[in-house]
Write an enzyme that holds these catalytic residues in place. Sequence first.
Site, mmCIF file in Angstrom:
data_model
loop_
_atom_site.group_PDB
_atom_site.id
_atom_site.type_symbol
_atom_site.label_atom_id
_atom_site.label_comp_id
_atom_site.label_asym_id
_atom_site.label_seq_id
_atom_site.Cartn_x
_atom_site.Cartn_y
_atom_site.Cartn_z
ATOM 1 N N SER A 2 0.847 -1.189 0.000
ATOM 2 C CA SER A 2 0.000 0.000 0.000
ATOM 3 C C SER A 2 0.882 1.237 0.000
ATOM 4 O O SER A 2 1.672 1.446 0.931
ATOM 5 C CB SER A 2 -0.886 0.018 1.249
ATOM 6 N N HIS B 40 -1.474 -1.369 -4.089
ATOM 7 C CA HIS B 40 -2.730 -0.977 -3.441
ATOM 8 C C HIS B 40 -2.756 0.546 -3.243
ATOM 9 O O HIS B 40 -1.822 1.121 -2.678
ATOM 10 C CB HIS B 40 -2.795 -1.706 -2.095
ATOM 11 N N ASP C 105 -4.837 3.712 -1.681
ATOM 12 C CA ASP C 105 -5.863 4.079 -0.707
ATOM 13 C C ASP C 105 -6.360 5.489 -0.958
ATOM 14 O O ASP C 105 -5.635 6.463 -0.744
ATOM 15 C CB ASP C 105 -5.279 3.990 0.712
ATOM 16 N N MET D 188 -8.913 8.420 0.095
ATOM 17 C CA MET D 188 -9.720 8.868 1.247
ATOM 18 C C MET D 188 -10.210 10.281 0.999
ATOM 19 O O MET D 188 -9.465 11.124 0.491
ATOM 20 C CB MET D 188 -8.868 8.840 2.520
ATOM 21 N N HIS E 62 -8.577 1.149 -3.566
ATOM 22 C CA HIS E 62 -9.475 0.996 -2.413
ATOM 23 C C HIS E 62 -10.100 2.355 -2.124
ATOM 24 O O HIS E 62 -9.427 3.260 -1.637
ATOM 25 C CB HIS E 62 -8.626 0.476 -1.233
ATOM 26 N N MET F 180 -12.098 4.738 -0.077
ATOM 27 C CA MET F 180 -12.694 5.063 1.225
ATOM 28 C C MET F 180 -13.351 6.416 1.078
ATOM 29 O O MET F 180 -12.914 7.430 1.638
ATOM 30 C CB MET F 180 -11.603 5.057 2.315
ATOM 31 N N MET G 19 -11.395 -5.681 6.113
ATOM 32 C CA MET G 19 -10.551 -4.704 6.806
ATOM 33 C C MET G 19 -10.137 -5.289 8.153
ATOM 34 O O MET G 19 -10.981 -5.684 8.954
ATOM 35 C CB MET G 19 -11.313 -3.391 7.024
ATOM 36 N N ASP H 177 -6.474 -6.195 4.859
ATOM 37 C CA ASP H 177 -5.864 -4.864 4.768
ATOM 38 C C ASP H 177 -5.815 -4.241 6.156
ATOM 39 O O ASP H 177 -6.861 -3.970 6.750
ATOM 40 C CB ASP H 177 -6.724 -4.006 3.827
#
Length: 234
Positions: free
Chosen positions: A25, A50, A52, A54, A85, A87, A154, A189
């Site tokens: 990540s 990966h 992330d 947000m 991913h 979020m 998660m 994760d």
Amino acid sequence: MQRLRSFDAAPDLTPPRPGRCVAPSILSADFANLAGQVREVMAAGATVIHCDVMDGHFVPPITYGPVVVSALREEFGDEIFLDVHLMIERPELQVEEFAKAGADGITIHVEATPHLDYTLSAIRQAGCRAGLTVCPGTPPDAFGWVEVDLALIMTVNPGWGGQPFLRNQLDKVRQMRATVGDDVPVEVDGGVNPDTAAECAEAGASWFVAGSAIFGADDPAQAFSDIAAAAGCA
Ligand code: DX5
Ligand code: ZN
């Protein structure tokens, strides 16, 4: 205004990646040297990266958006599978942007939209693999009602790297493997290191996301290899 919408068969999807793999990540990477850090883990065998995303609403922090995904796609071409991913609230509004940016897989949270089936279909329609995930406090009931290409459990609360692994999620990993069968990756994760990766593998996980344990280490390539060995990746 478009009043009718049909979802035909999804277009050809990108080829699936290894049955079992570690996905570094980049949340914990040095963003001033992002390409260099990704190159380091690729040299150790990483093929899945990966990302992330947000939004400051679904989770308090803000990270980055499609521009980072497209920068990685441009730099590394087909050598990497970009596992995005999201979020973010209302992920259905952003699917096309991330697909255009070059995401291979897009994972959404059950807590972030009332339109799970629609959003997963839209992800496939855009040519990406559709992933679904749940926060630690959420039961995984929705998985019984939709089709997914990846199931993410998660093992920390989403939003931050470097948190301790939530061991009570291992039962969810076991349950998820039984729900999706052998052909769909079950990804974990959060808090993944050589010790916890081995426990997740034993519970049926096949994709292992690790951020701080890799990019926080003095030697990210060695850290990647240690987790891959513990997880039983070929
Ligand atoms: C947390 C993110 C993770 C994060 C994991 O919200 O989804 O991908 O990078 O970080 P570590 O491996 O440090 O727990
Ligand atoms: Zn993540």
